[in-house]
Design a protein around this motif. Structure first.
Motif, PDB file in Angstrom:
ATOM      1  N   LEU A   1       0.815  -1.211   0.000  1.00  0.00           N
ATOM      2  CA  LEU A   1       0.000   0.000   0.000  1.00  0.00           C
ATOM      3  C   LEU A   1       0.850   1.263   0.000  1.00  0.00           C
ATOM      4  N   ASN A   2       2.090   1.134   0.435  1.00  0.00           N
ATOM      5  CA  ASN A   2       2.963   2.321   0.412  1.00  0.00           C
ATOM      6  C   ASN A   2       3.317   2.737  -1.010  1.00  0.00           C
ATOM      7  N   SER A   3       3.001   1.855  -1.992  1.00  0.00           N
ATOM      8  CA  SER A   3       3.251   2.189  -3.401  1.00  0.00           C
ATOM      9  C   SER A   3       2.026   2.797  -4.070  1.00  0.00           C
ATOM     10  N   THR A   4       0.918   2.898  -3.317  1.00  0.00           N
ATOM     11  CA  THR A   4      -0.326   3.450  -3.876  1.00  0.00           C
ATOM     12  C   THR A   4      -0.784   4.641  -3.039  1.00  0.00           C
ATOM     13  N   PRO A   5      -0.001   5.694  -2.996  1.00  0.00           N
ATOM     14  CA  PRO A   5      -0.324   6.838  -2.133  1.00  0.00           C
ATOM     15  C   PRO A   5      -1.601   7.576  -2.532  1.00  0.00           C
ATOM     16  N   GLN A   6      -2.083   7.343  -3.777  1.00  0.00           N
ATOM     17  CA  GLN A   6      -3.285   8.040  -4.237  1.00  0.00           C
ATOM     18  C   GLN A   6      -4.564   7.230  -4.017  1.00  0.00           C
ATOM     19  N   LEU A   7      -4.450   6.091  -3.331  1.00  0.00           N
ATOM     20  CA  LEU A   7      -5.608   5.233  -3.107  1.00  0.00           C
ATOM     21  C   LEU A   7      -6.687   5.979  -2.323  1.00  0.00           C
TER      22      LEU A   7
END
Length: 566
Positions: A270-276
């Motif tokens: 999830l740290n790679s999807t900051p725009q989630l």
């Protein structure tokens, strides 16, 4: 709480078929939709000569040209006029294909869901993609005969470089289909939404066939994998894929219980999807340990606005392990935890983090029957002035909680939807909920099914209508309140002219009940012409005489209102 996926129409039936069904499917896969629709005798006659004859000839030339059999001599280039003619003829083929499926052709949006498409149709559709260069939306969902033939379509994706939305839910996708789709992703660089929900073949370790083709330049913003039977292996593949999806905003993994064994792989990425902005894990078998893992990683998506953890009964009593991560979600707008078997301790833990959610507009705690006595502790910390949807149905609300909620109504100035159904304590105190309402308030949905309402409660509801407090109401659910006397219904229908926007009205009785509608039916018949927006009326278990029913149906048919009546 919407996922952008259609409901699982006949899903169970499509997953379990008899041997005869499987044999027939193989026959149907070799037959196009349009051929199955044609009368068999029609094939014995040649079509009459008409204005379409020239078009048929041009289509033949266009097809030959695309196969390298151009009628022009070697070294001869087609003129611009020839290109325009070919393009026009190609679009004619597209129109013919789409219209025979009962759909409307659109150069930017191709919606062929529920069209019973076959493998042959997939081949034909693939040959039409060169004439759909402007295509942005393609929806082929709920065509389970497409399974195994997706490559016939994806091999032409080089012609649809503007494609942004691709929906393939419930198409019986296979591992080969996933590989073909993955290989075609480079031809759709602008793809923003991919929906593969309700495809069991996506799981079972097959997801890697798709995810291995993802790269860091991906534009994907939405990924829907609802009920795909994802396994622990698939969770690992998804975790690796998320590291490539920095633009991802919506991730829906609902109804994948086996995948939760690999939840840590997903959560860690999830740290790679900051725009989630939306994360849906409904019905995923989340446990106390799952909550602990998720709680540690939610801090990496501080912009999360929609979190769905509903229908995870195994998490009962473990909400406190999630609160650390929830405190980072300062942008959270919607929290759905219905049917989670929440305990009083869970609600008290929730009370500790709610003050961090200044933007919260929607809260669903419905079907948690053990929290009715402590929800009142939650009300003072909610941003009441911003709340738009509050679902507390079937929560076993105590009298004290109902009174506290009624007091809070004066602060719920933006409330659009309130569901208090299946809470018996609402009966006899409905007045306290209605009195704080102001004229032209925002309330659009009011559900009070099975609340032990009385005739007096209906009189207060009538008064609220008269004052214009329910002028924007679109849905009114008063079902399963047999304790309301005939006079209560008469008084309510007498103020129908105040409900100009009402679309749905349900006053059905319980399945075990049966009462005569004759005492109040004249009032309803007089009210119907004053309800211009009404589209659904439910009167189940109310007894109507033949003449009464005929009169009612005649009025409703003119207004195109759906009647639900025994």
């Amino acid at each position: 709480m919407e996922s952008g996926t259609d409901p699982p129409r006949g899903r169970e039936a499509s997953q379990k078929r008899s041997p005869l069904d499987l044999i027939m499917n193989q026959i149907r896969k070799k037959t196009t939709f349009t051929e199955r629709k044609k009368p068999s005798m029609g094939r014995l006659f040649r079509p009459s000569v008409n204005s379409d004859k020239n078009e048929d000839i041009s289509e033949t030339k266009e097809t030959d040209s695309s196969e390298g059999k151009d009628s022009t001599g070697p070294g001869t280039e087609s003129s611009d006029t020839d290109s325009e003619i070919s393009s026009g003829v190609g679009w004619g083929r597209v129109k013919q294909f789409v219209q025979k499926l009962g759909k409307t052709p659109d150069s930017q949006s191709l919606s062929l869901a529920h069209c019973d498409l076959t493998a042959t149709d997939a081949v034909e559709l693939g040959t039409l993609l060169p004439y759909l260069a402007q295509l942005e939306v393609m929806d082929l969902s709920w065509n389970d005969l497409l399974g195994g033939s997706l490559k016939a379509l994806t091999c032409h994706f080089q012609h649809t470089g503007k494609l942004k939305i691709l929906k393939l839910s419930s198409c019986r996708i296979t591992a080969h289909d996933l590989t073909a789709l993955g290989e075609a992703l480079d031809c759709a660089p602008l793809l923003e939404m991919l929906d593969l929900s309700w495809n069991a073949g996506v799981g079972g370790g097959n997801l890697h066939g798709l995810t291995k083709h993802l790269h860091s330049a991906s534009s994907l913003k939405e990924l829907h994998l609802v009920d795909c039977q994802l396994s622990e292996t698939d969770a690992m593949a998804l975790g690796e894929a998320l590291q490539m999806l920095s633009c991802l905003e919506v991730l829906d993994l609902s109804n994948n219980k086996q995948m939760m064994k690999g939840l840590e792989n997903v959560a860690t990425s999830l740290n790679s999807t900051p725009q989630l902005k939306t994360l849906k894990l409904s019905m995923c078998g989340l446990s106390h340990d799952s909550f602990a893992i998720l709680g540690e990683k939610l801090k990496f998506v501080p912009g999360l606005e929609n979190l769905d953890l509903s229908c995870n009964k195994e998490s009962s009593g473990g909400f406190s392990t999630l609160t650390t991560g929830l405190s980072f979600l300062t942008c959270l707008k919607c929290l759905d935890m219905h049917s989670c078997c929440l305990t009083e301790d869970d609600i008290l833990a929730l009370t500790q983090v709610v003050p961090s959610w200044g933007e919260l507009t929607e809260l669903d705690l419905s079907s948690n029957r053990n929290v009715g006595g402590v929800i009142q502790s939650l009300l003072p910390v909610l941003p009441l002035s911003k709340m738009k949807k509050l679902y507390l149905n079937n929560c076993g609300l105590s009298t004290e909680t109902c009174q506290a909620l009624a007091t809070s109504m004066q602060s719920l100035t933006q409330l659009e939807s309130l569901n208090l159904s299946w809470n018996k304590s609402v009966g006899e105190i409905l007045q306290q909920f209605l009195e704080p309402l102001q004229p032209n308030c925002e309330l659009q949905e009011l559900r009070l099914s099975s609340c032990d309402l009385t005739t007096e409660d209906m009189l207060y509801l009538e008064s609220a209508c008269k004052l214009g407090c329910l002028s924007k109401l679109k849905i009114l659910d008063l079902a399963y309140n047999g304790s309301v006397g005939d006079g209560g219904w008469v008084s309510l229908f007498g103020e129908a002219e105040r409900l100009k926007e009402l679309q749905e009205l349900d006053i059905s009785l319980r399945p075990s009940s049966s009462l005569s509608a004759s005492p109040w039916l004249p009032a309803l018949l007089d009210a119907l012409p004053q309800l211009p927006s009404l589209r659904r009326l439910a009167l189940q278990r109310w007894a109507l005489g033949p003449t009464e029913r005929e009169t009612l149906e005649k009025i409703l048919s003119k207004k195109k209102v759906i009647l639900e009546c025994d």
